[in-house]
Each structure stands twice: as C-alpha cells, then as structure tokens.
Design a protein around this motif. Structure first.
Motif, short mmCIF file in Angstrom:
data_model
loop_
_atom_site.label_atom_id
_atom_site.label_comp_id
_atom_site.label_asym_id
_atom_site.label_seq_id
_atom_site.Cartn_x
_atom_site.Cartn_y
_atom_site.Cartn_z
N ALA A 198 2.19 -5.29 9.70
CA ALA A 198 3.65 -5.21 9.68
C ALA A 198 4.11 -4.11 8.72
O ALA A 198 5.00 -3.32 9.05
CB ALA A 198 4.25 -6.55 9.29
N LYS A 199 3.51 -4.07 7.53
CA LYS A 199 3.80 -3.02 6.56
C LYS A 199 2.49 -2.62 5.89
O LYS A 199 1.69 -3.48 5.51
CB LYS A 199 4.79 -3.50 5.49
N ALA A 200 2.28 -1.33 5.76
CA ALA A 200 1.06 -0.83 5.14
C ALA A 200 1.03 -1.19 3.66
O ALA A 200 2.08 -1.36 3.01
CB ALA A 200 0.96 0.68 5.31
N GLY A 201 -0.18 -1.33 3.15
CA GLY A 201 -0.34 -1.56 1.72
C GLY A 201 -0.52 -0.24 0.98
O GLY A 201 -0.95 0.77 1.55
N TYR A 202 -0.21 -0.25 -0.32
CA TYR A 202 -0.36 0.95 -1.14
C TYR A 202 -1.02 0.57 -2.47
O TYR A 202 -0.76 -0.52 -3.01
CB TYR A 202 1.00 1.62 -1.39
N ARG A 203 -1.82 1.47 -2.97
CA ARG A 203 -2.46 1.25 -4.27
C ARG A 203 -2.63 2.57 -5.00
O ARG A 203 -2.64 3.65 -4.39
CB ARG A 203 -3.80 0.55 -4.10
N MET A 204 -2.80 2.44 -6.31
CA MET A 204 -3.09 3.59 -7.17
C MET A 204 -4.41 3.31 -7.87
O MET A 204 -4.48 2.44 -8.74
CB MET A 204 -1.98 3.80 -8.20
N GLY A 205 -5.43 4.02 -7.45
CA GLY A 205 -6.75 3.73 -7.98
C GLY A 205 -7.18 2.35 -7.53
O GLY A 205 -7.18 2.04 -6.34
N ASP A 206 -7.52 1.49 -8.50
CA ASP A 206 -7.91 0.11 -8.18
C ASP A 206 -6.72 -0.85 -8.24
O ASP A 206 -6.88 -2.04 -7.97
CB ASP A 206 -9.00 -0.37 -9.15
N VAL B 37 -3.35 -2.46 -6.99
CA VAL B 37 -2.56 -2.64 -5.77
C VAL B 37 -1.08 -2.58 -6.14
O VAL B 37 -0.60 -3.38 -6.94
CB VAL B 37 -2.90 -3.97 -5.08
N VAL B 38 -0.38 -1.60 -5.55
CA VAL B 38 1.05 -1.48 -5.78
C VAL B 38 1.80 -2.47 -4.89
O VAL B 38 2.73 -3.16 -5.32
CB VAL B 38 1.53 -0.04 -5.53
N ARG B 39 1.37 -2.53 -3.64
CA ARG B 39 1.92 -3.52 -2.72
C ARG B 39 0.85 -3.92 -1.72
O ARG B 39 0.16 -3.07 -1.15
CB ARG B 39 3.14 -2.97 -1.95
N ALA B 40 0.69 -5.22 -1.53
CA ALA B 40 -0.29 -5.70 -0.56
C ALA B 40 0.19 -5.40 0.85
O ALA B 40 1.40 -5.37 1.13
CB ALA B 40 -0.51 -7.20 -0.73
N ALA B 41 -0.75 -5.18 1.74
CA ALA B 41 -0.40 -4.95 3.15
C ALA B 41 0.06 -6.26 3.76
O ALA B 41 -0.58 -7.30 3.60
CB ALA B 41 -1.60 -4.39 3.90
N GLN B 42 1.17 -6.21 4.46
CA GLN B 42 1.71 -7.40 5.13
C GLN B 42 1.19 -7.42 6.56
O GLN B 42 1.46 -6.49 7.34
CB GLN B 42 3.24 -7.38 5.08
N VAL B 43 0.44 -8.47 6.89
CA VAL B 43 -0.30 -8.46 8.15
C VAL B 43 -0.19 -9.79 8.88
O VAL B 43 0.19 -10.82 8.31
CB VAL B 43 -1.79 -8.16 7.87
#
Length: 204
Positions: A181-189, A191-197
């Motif tokens: 539903a929404k992609a996840g994003y992270r910086m290095g290790d 997680v900025v936002r988990a992927a909504q699936v």
C-alpha cells in the motif's frame, strides 16, 4: 806430674764435628726463619665493604626505577584506550545527530514521495512533473534515504506493517507480502517508516 790447670787446657778439635759452612746453608741446612704473615689492610677491607654497599644501593634504585616505568607505561596505555573509546563515542554521537537531523527533514518528504507513487500507478510521469519527481528522488537518495517493500517479500514485522490479511496462498510457504500500500523507507539500518502491506498466509 802436676795436672794442668784450667787455663792450661788445650782445645781439642773433634774431627767428627763440623762447623756449618756456606755450602750447608745453601743446601737447606739453614735454620728455619718464620716470616710474619701479612695482615689485611684495614683501608682495603673498608673499601670493599663500601663498594658492596654502593652496588646494593644502585641495584635497589634500578629496581625502583623499573617499577615506576612499568606503572607509567600502564597509565599511558590506559589513557590511550580511554581516549580511543571517547573518540569512537564522539564519532558515533556525531553520526547519530546527523541521522536525526536528516530524519526530521526527510520524514515530511516521504508524503510527497507517496503522492508521486500514486501518480505513477495511473501511468508514466511526463513533462515537468517527471523532472521534479526524478530530482526529488535523487536528493533524498543522496541523504541516505532508501525505499523497500515489494510484493513477494517475506513478511518481517521489523520492516512491514500488515494492514490486512488476504487469506491463504498455495504458492507461498511463509507469510508473504501480496500488496504494497505504501513503500517503506530507511536510513542505513534505521527504519524511517515501515512498509504498509497486505499479506497472505501459506496453506496448512
């Protein structure tokens, strides 16, 4: 006949008695002469004792110096280790501060990226909108922000937020992402936002 007086006695030389001569003395018949034994010099005795005392004092001083050197070396090594640990902590804190600053700046941008994703679902981007979208993705990528999450990924609660279950699927052996539903994003290790699936479960 009258007996000769004492003064008139004649000396009788006994040929069996010989007087000592130089040859007898040379052959070892000379009387034993005991020479006095040499007495130790008091000054030499005192000097030997003083030298031994000085040697002992020097040895003790050397041992103390070596002990102090070992202690100073241990102190220096301990200080060096503490400095290296401090330096690593400073570098780690600096990186964490930089990540936190980037996190605060990029978190609102993720909503813009979601809008771009929804627009792409209706067809390829064109014109100025495409140029802006491409430039924005390059900027956030340069800051270390990366996206993740795709259909077919094994569900990981550390990376994915399951919005719904879509039942079972005979083609999977573990709980699997079916729809993003929404992609996840992270910086290095981080997680900025988990992927909504949306996920499916394997059949029993």
């Amino acid at each position: 006949m009258t007996a000769p007086g004492d003064g008139d006695r004649e000396e009788v030389n006994d040929p069996s008695v010989e007087e000592p001569t130089e040859s007898h003395i040379a052959e070892g018949d000379a009387p034993d002469v005991h020479e006095p034994e040499a007495q130790p010099d008091a000054a030499q005795a005192d000097g030997g004792g003083a030298g031994a005392a000085e040697h002992t004092a020097a040895s003790d001083e050397l041992a103390v110096t070596q002990m102090e050197l070992a202690e100073r070396t241990a102190d220096l090594q301990r200080l060096q280790a503490e400095f290296l640990n401090y330096k690593r902590r400073v570098e780690r804190d600096r990186e964490l501060l930089a990540q936190n600053a980037a996190y605060k700046v990029l978190t609102p941008v993720i909503e813009v990226l979601d809008t771009i994703d929804r627009a792409q679902e209706h067809g390829p981007l064109e014109g100025g909108f495409k140029a802006v979208a491409d430039q924005l993705e390059r900027v956030v990528g340069a800051q270390g922000l990366t996206r993740f999450g795709a259909p077919g990924d094994a569900f990981d609660p550390n990376l994915h937020e399951a919005l719904s279950h879509l039942g079972t699927d005979a083609d999977v052996t573990v709980q699997t992402v079916k729809v993003v539903a929404k992609a996840g994003y992270r910086m290095g290790d981080r997680v900025v936002r988990a992927a909504q699936v949306l996920v499916v479960d394997p059949e029993d």
